[in-house]
Each structure stands twice: as structure tokens, then as C-alpha cells.
Design a protein around this motif. Structure first.
Motif, PDB file in Angstrom:
ATOM      1  N   SER A   4      15.807  98.676  93.953  1.00 53.25           N
ATOM      2  CA  SER A   4      16.885  99.539  93.478  1.00 53.25           C
ATOM      3  C   SER A   4      16.956  99.616  91.955  1.00 53.25           C
ATOM      4  N   ILE A   5      16.802  98.477  91.275  1.00 56.34           N
ATOM      5  CA  ILE A   5      17.022  98.472  89.822  1.00 56.34           C
ATOM      6  C   ILE A   5      15.772  98.102  89.035  1.00 56.34           C
ATOM      7  N   LYS A  30      14.663  93.834  86.015  1.00 61.94           N
ATOM      8  CA  LYS A  30      16.101  93.615  86.174  1.00 61.94           C
ATOM      9  C   LYS A  30      16.408  92.840  87.455  1.00 61.94           C
ATOM     10  N   TRP A  79      18.371  89.225  87.479  1.00 65.15           N
ATOM     11  CA  TRP A  79      19.568  88.951  88.265  1.00 65.15           C
ATOM     12  C   TRP A  79      19.334  87.803  89.241  1.00 65.15           C
ATOM     13  N   ASN A 105      29.927  99.800  90.126  1.00 63.28           N
ATOM     14  CA  ASN A 105      28.693 100.481  89.771  1.00 63.28           C
ATOM     15  C   ASN A 105      27.581 100.047  90.716  1.00 63.28           C
ATOM     16  N   GLU A 120      24.381  99.914  90.470  1.00 65.03           N
ATOM     17  CA  GLU A 120      23.371  99.064  89.849  1.00 65.03           C
ATOM     18  C   GLU A 120      23.879  97.642  89.677  1.00 65.03           C
ATOM     19  N   ASP A 179      23.913  95.987  93.167  1.00 61.86           N
ATOM     20  CA  ASP A 179      22.571  95.550  93.567  1.00 61.86           C
ATOM     21  C   ASP A 179      22.146  94.313  92.783  1.00 61.86           C
ATOM     22  N   GLY A 180      22.491  94.282  91.497  1.00 54.94           N
ATOM     23  CA  GLY A 180      22.165  93.108  90.694  1.00 54.94           C
ATOM     24  C   GLY A 180      22.908  91.876  91.165  1.00 54.94           C
TER      25      GLY A 180
END
Length: 276
Positions: free
Chosen positions: A63-64, A68, A72, A212, A214, A217-218
Motif C-alpha cells: 500500500s505505501i 515506508k 513502520w 488517513n 496511508e 496502513d503504516g
């Protein structure tokens, strides 16, 4: 958001109340089968590893992005490693307690017996506090997973529920020995499990209603890091100690296979809008 909180609360209650099942295992059996507990711990470790690497971290990277997603993930590892350094380690060692009990009773030293019981009770309380601290971020993980989708929340709750059964034993065993009270042992183990829904309630008010994507997902990638660290740092060593390395490894892979099957089953059985 209200419905998501209710779903997360229900799932976290299932996981939290699994400590009560562990306590029942203690109070209904004079000598718990630690090998079976070790196999269960290995099975739960396989579930947790599958969720961490094949689901949470994998989805975060997709996803990110790779960089990233990994940042995470390892941020979650470091975060929980710091927390774990301040948490007393749970223990499942009834043999030394029972031997000490027998020695004290034959020696006729009632003062030493009372002192030993106080020490064991204190260790049980410290273990309950430590496990409560463990359960709190697990409740946060279930909440974040439930925001992402029912599938993620269900799988996290399942893995955590199986993981919490041996934790209930870890709390109830010393308390039962020290107090000779099945009710006290069961009660303290149950209370330690309630930290999980408490984590859901608190984190529900910390995060905004529209998070958000992002960042979500993080955060789930970080949850994967937390779960991976918890598994490798605590669950696998206990599984090796009580079930033996070979048997524990088999249980781990069985747990991984079971989780893969459950992921597939949920993918094909749940409506798409509940999975995403």
C-alpha cells in the motif's frame, strides 16, 4: 466509527476472556499439562507470524511502498522492544513451587511456608500486571485491524485469543498455589485479560474518525512488527521450553497453515466491502 468500536470491543473481549480459559485449565486440573500448553503456544506463534509477515507487513508494503512499509514495521518492533524491557516476564513453572511446598510441609516450618506463599503470590501479581500491559497494545491492534476490515480484525482476535490462554495459566498458577483459592486465581487472570478491551476504548478516542489511509496502513505495519517481536521474544521460547524444539516447530507451521487457510476462507466468504 461507533459500529467499528463495537466490533473491535467484541473481538477484543473474545481475546481478553481467553485468559479466563487458561485460568480454568489451572483450577480444574491439579497438574496442568505443560507440554500441551507449549504446543498451544507454538500453534499461536504460527498464527501470529503469519499475520505479521503475510498479512499486515505485506499489505503495508503493497500500500505505501517497500521503504515506508519496512520503516513502520521496524518502528513497531523497536516500540514494543522498549516496552518489553520494562515488563516482568511471565513464568509457567509449577514444578519448583510444588517441590518447595512439599519440602516446607515435611520440614514443618510454617513461617517459611507462609513466606514462600507470599513470594509466589507477589510473583503472580507481578505477572498479572505484566500480562495486562501486554494485552493493552493487543487491544489497540484489534481496533486498528477492525478499522481496516473485518477480516483483519477477526484474524488478529483469533491469534491473540489462542495466545492468551497460556497467559491465563501464567497468572492463575502462582495465585492458586499461594492462596489455595480457585476463585482468586480465576478472578486475577480474568482481570488481566480485561486490559485488552480497555486498550480498544482508549485508542478509539485517540484516533480521529477519518484516519488517513496511508497512516492506517503504516500503523497496521507497526502492529505487524509488534506481533513479530512478541512472538519471537516470548511465545517461541515458552513453546520450546514446554513442548520441545521439534514439536514446537511443528506446531508453529501448523499454526501458519491454519492461519493461511482462515485467510483464504474469509476472503471468499465475507462480502468485499467488509474485507477492505
Amino acid at each position: 466509527m461507533d459500529s467499528q468500536v463495537l466490533v473491535a470491543l467484541a473481538l477484543s473481549l473474545v481475546g481478553g476472556m481467553s485468559t479466563s480459559l487458561g485460568a480454568l485449565f489451572v483450577v480444574l486440573n491439579e497438574t496442568p499439562n505443560l507440554k500441551m500448553l507449549g504446543l498451544l503456544q507454538g500453534f499461536a506463534a504460527g498464527l501470529m507470524l503469519s499475520i505479521s509477515f503475510f498479512d499486515l507487513a505485506h499489505n503495508a508494503i503493497n500500500s505505501i511502498g517497500f521503504l515506508k512499509g519496512n520503516l513502520w514495521f521496524f518502528g513497531g518492533v523497536i516500540f514494543f522492544a522498549v516496552i518489553a524491557s520494562f515488563i516482568p516476564e511471565p513464568t509457567l513453572s509449577p514444578s519448583s513451587d510444588s517441590k518447595s511446598k512439599k519440602k516446607n510441609s515435611t520440614g514443618g516450618s510454617k513461617d517459611n511456608m507462609r513466606k514462600h506463599r507470599r513470594q509466589v503470590l507477589f510473583s503472580g501479581i507481578i505477572t498479572a500486571v505484566g500480562i495486562s500491559l501486554h494485552n493493552f497494545p493487543e487491544g489497540m491492534a484489534v481496533f486498528l485491524g477492525s478499522i481496516k476490515g473485518l477480516r483483519v480484525g477477526l484474524n488478529l482476535a483469533l491469534a491473540i485469543a489462542l495466545h492468551n490462554i497460556p497467559e491465563g495459566v501464567a497468572v492463575a498458577l502462582p495465585v492458586y498455589f499461594a492462596t489455595n483459592s480457585k476463585w482468586q486465581a480465576f478472578k486475577l487472570a480474568t482481570i488481566s485479560g480485561l486490559a485488552e478491551p480497555l486498550g480498544v476504548i482508549i485508542v478509539a478516542y485517540l484516533f480521529p474518525a477519518s484516519l488517513n489511509p496511508e497512516i492506517l496502513d503504516g500503523l497496521l505495519g507497526s502492529v505487524g512488527g509488534v506481533m513479530a517481536f512478541l512472538t519471537l521474544h516470548e511465545m517461541l521460547p515458552l513453546a520450546f521450553d514446554y513442548a520441545g524444539q521439534k514439536q514446537a516447530v511443528k506446531a508453529v507451521f501448523l499454526g501458519m497453515a491454519f492461519m493461511s487457510a482462515s485467510l483464504y476462507f474469509l476472503e471468499i466468504s465475507l462480502p468485499a466491502e467488509m474485507i477492505l
